[in-house]
Design a protein around this motif. Sequence first.
Motif, PDB file in Angstrom:
ATOM      1  N   UNK A 119       0.831  -1.202   0.000  1.00  0.00           N
ATOM      2  CA  UNK A 119       0.000   0.000   0.000  1.00  0.00           C
ATOM      3  C   UNK A 119       0.866   1.253   0.000  1.00  0.00           C
ATOM      4  N   UNK A 120       0.255   2.353  -0.392  1.00  0.00           N
ATOM      5  CA  UNK A 120       0.878   3.664  -0.262  1.00  0.00           C
ATOM      6  C   UNK A 120       0.403   4.300   1.045  1.00  0.00           C
ATOM      7  N   UNK A 121       1.236   5.128   1.665  1.00  0.00           N
ATOM      8  CA  UNK A 121       0.789   5.829   2.866  1.00  0.00           C
ATOM      9  C   UNK A 121      -0.117   6.994   2.507  1.00  0.00           C
ATOM     10  N   UNK A 122      -1.123   7.223   3.333  1.00  0.00           N
ATOM     11  CA  UNK A 122      -1.940   8.408   3.162  1.00  0.00           C
ATOM     12  C   UNK A 122      -1.121   9.652   3.457  1.00  0.00           C
ATOM     13  N   UNK A 123      -1.490  10.743   2.836  1.00  0.00           N
ATOM     14  CA  UNK A 123      -0.732  11.985   2.999  1.00  0.00           C
ATOM     15  C   UNK A 123      -1.552  13.114   3.608  1.00  0.00           C
ATOM     16  N   UNK A 124      -2.838  12.878   3.865  1.00  0.00           N
ATOM     17  CA  UNK A 124      -3.672  13.930   4.429  1.00  0.00           C
ATOM     18  C   UNK A 124      -3.640  13.941   5.944  1.00  0.00           C
ATOM     19  N   UNK A 125      -3.747  15.132   6.521  1.00  0.00           N
ATOM     20  CA  UNK A 125      -3.841  15.241   7.972  1.00  0.00           C
ATOM     21  C   UNK A 125      -5.268  14.886   8.396  1.00  0.00           C
ATOM     22  N   UNK A 126      -5.465  14.493   9.654  1.00  0.00           N
ATOM     23  CA  UNK A 126      -6.819  14.156  10.101  1.00  0.00           C
ATOM     24  C   UNK A 126      -7.773  15.341   9.979  1.00  0.00           C
ATOM     25  N   UNK A 127      -8.979  15.054   9.546  1.00  0.00           N
ATOM     26  CA  UNK A 127     -10.056  16.043   9.534  1.00  0.00           C
ATOM     27  C   UNK A 127     -11.192  15.495  10.382  1.00  0.00           C
ATOM     28  N   UNK A 128     -12.130  16.357  10.759  1.00  0.00           N
ATOM     29  CA  UNK A 128     -13.214  15.933  11.630  1.00  0.00           C
ATOM     30  C   UNK A 128     -14.546  16.034  10.902  1.00  0.00           C
ATOM     31  N   UNK A 129     -15.486  15.241  11.377  1.00  0.00           N
ATOM     32  CA  UNK A 129     -16.869  15.334  10.920  1.00  0.00           C
ATOM     33  C   UNK A 129     -17.767  15.271  12.145  1.00  0.00           C
ATOM     34  N   UNK A 130     -18.902  15.921  12.065  1.00  0.00           N
ATOM     35  CA  UNK A 130     -19.839  15.922  13.182  1.00  0.00           C
ATOM     36  C   UNK A 130     -20.753  14.717  13.102  1.00  0.00           C
ATOM     37  N   UNK A 131     -20.903  14.033  14.220  1.00  0.00           N
ATOM     38  CA  UNK A 131     -21.818  12.907  14.334  1.00  0.00           C
ATOM     39  C   UNK A 131     -22.498  13.012  15.689  1.00  0.00           C
ATOM     40  N   UNK A 153      -5.084  15.748  15.119  1.00  0.00           N
ATOM     41  CA  UNK A 153      -6.527  15.514  15.175  1.00  0.00           C
ATOM     42  C   UNK A 153      -7.181  16.389  16.235  1.00  0.00           C
ATOM     43  N   UNK A 154      -6.523  16.533  17.387  1.00  0.00           N
ATOM     44  CA  UNK A 154      -7.075  17.388  18.441  1.00  0.00           C
ATOM     45  C   UNK A 154      -7.122  18.839  17.986  1.00  0.00           C
ATOM     46  N   UNK A 155      -6.082  19.286  17.312  1.00  0.00           N
ATOM     47  CA  UNK A 155      -6.061  20.664  16.826  1.00  0.00           C
ATOM     48  C   UNK A 155      -7.110  20.903  15.746  1.00  0.00           C
ATOM     49  N   UNK A 156      -7.497  19.834  15.050  1.00  0.00           N
ATOM     50  CA  UNK A 156      -8.561  19.960  14.052  1.00  0.00           C
ATOM     51  C   UNK A 156      -9.937  20.035  14.703  1.00  0.00           C
ATOM     52  N   UNK A 157      -9.994  19.817  16.033  1.00  0.00           N
ATOM     53  CA  UNK A 157     -11.249  19.946  16.759  1.00  0.00           C
ATOM     54  C   UNK A 157     -11.888  18.661  17.198  1.00  0.00           C
ATOM     55  N   UNK A 158     -11.161  17.542  17.118  1.00  0.00           N
ATOM     56  CA  UNK A 158     -11.747  16.246  17.445  1.00  0.00           C
ATOM     57  C   UNK A 158     -12.049  16.118  18.938  1.00  0.00           C
ATOM     58  N   UNK A 159     -13.218  15.560  19.241  1.00  0.00           N
ATOM     59  CA  UNK A 159     -13.565  15.111  20.593  1.00  0.00           C
ATOM     60  C   UNK A 159     -13.232  13.640  20.776  1.00  0.00           C
ATOM     61  N   UNK A 160     -13.363  12.885  19.686  1.00  0.00           N
ATOM     62  CA  UNK A 160     -13.255  11.423  19.720  1.00  0.00           C
ATOM     63  C   UNK A 160     -12.421  10.965  18.534  1.00  0.00           C
ATOM     64  N   UNK A 161     -11.404  10.138  18.803  1.00  0.00           N
ATOM     65  CA  UNK A 161     -10.632   9.488  17.757  1.00  0.00           C
ATOM     66  C   UNK A 161     -11.084   8.037  17.672  1.00  0.00           C
TER      67      UNK A 161
END
Length: 265
Positions: A119-131, A153-161
């Motif tokens: 596989x190739x490694x992903x290159x995007x930083x974590x993003x968040x979605x509301x659920x 991920x925390x800096x992107x606003x995540x409450x839950x990983x």
Amino acid sequence: MVRIAVLQARAGLNDPDANLALLRRFAAQAAAGGAELIVTPELFATGYAPAKVRNSDGASIRAELARIAVEEGIGVVGSTVEDDGGTGYISASLFDESGRELLRYRKAHLFGAEERGSYAPGTGVPVVAEFRGLQIALGICYDIEFPEYSRSAARAGADLLCIPTAVPATGDVGGSEPLLTYNSERISTLLVPARALENGVYIAYANHMAPDFTGTSVIASPYGTLLAEAGAGEELLFAGIEPDEVLRARGINTYADDARPDLYR
């Protein structure tokens, strides 16, 4: 509060029909137990064998995960192989109860020669979605072992990983004395709670069961405590996720505010 479930089970290799049927059964059980979201292990629908499942039909598996979410009335986090123009990735998706794919994330940190050769490694930083009022970010297994991932991920606003995982069992390896050995179980019991504490986030960490894997799936709180911890076998964990506790925890341990990224490279 959002009640979540974390699945720990055994997946058969290259047997998506049986694995998805098992996932469906646990999704129904989770929903019956009041959970609004179920998090499943890495590549659970195909079984975790990176080179052997690299040509699996990730699109059809994602369609089935979406169908399970709709029919069981529960959000689903599942991991699949993703093909993008002939380049393969290990990915994770978040589906809401309507079957809509809210997030897809590509594993950034590939573990071992088999993953890196397939596989190739992903290159995007974590993003968040509301659920359900939660801000959720996805990661996959080895990602959580790097502090940069969870801080991003925390800096992107995540409450839950939500972390689909496949951690092979190592037993005690290293030095000749017990206190000078390493065991991969420590990722669940030591490192995941530390990541939760230092970033003020909840972490849902879903692993395959023993003996080939460590088991020990966990749900960690933003205070670094374990709200639920699996043993070695098949298990469904439950916990409540409360965004207000994220704010309280970050008010006590102000690591994110006090960090000096300009100082360290």
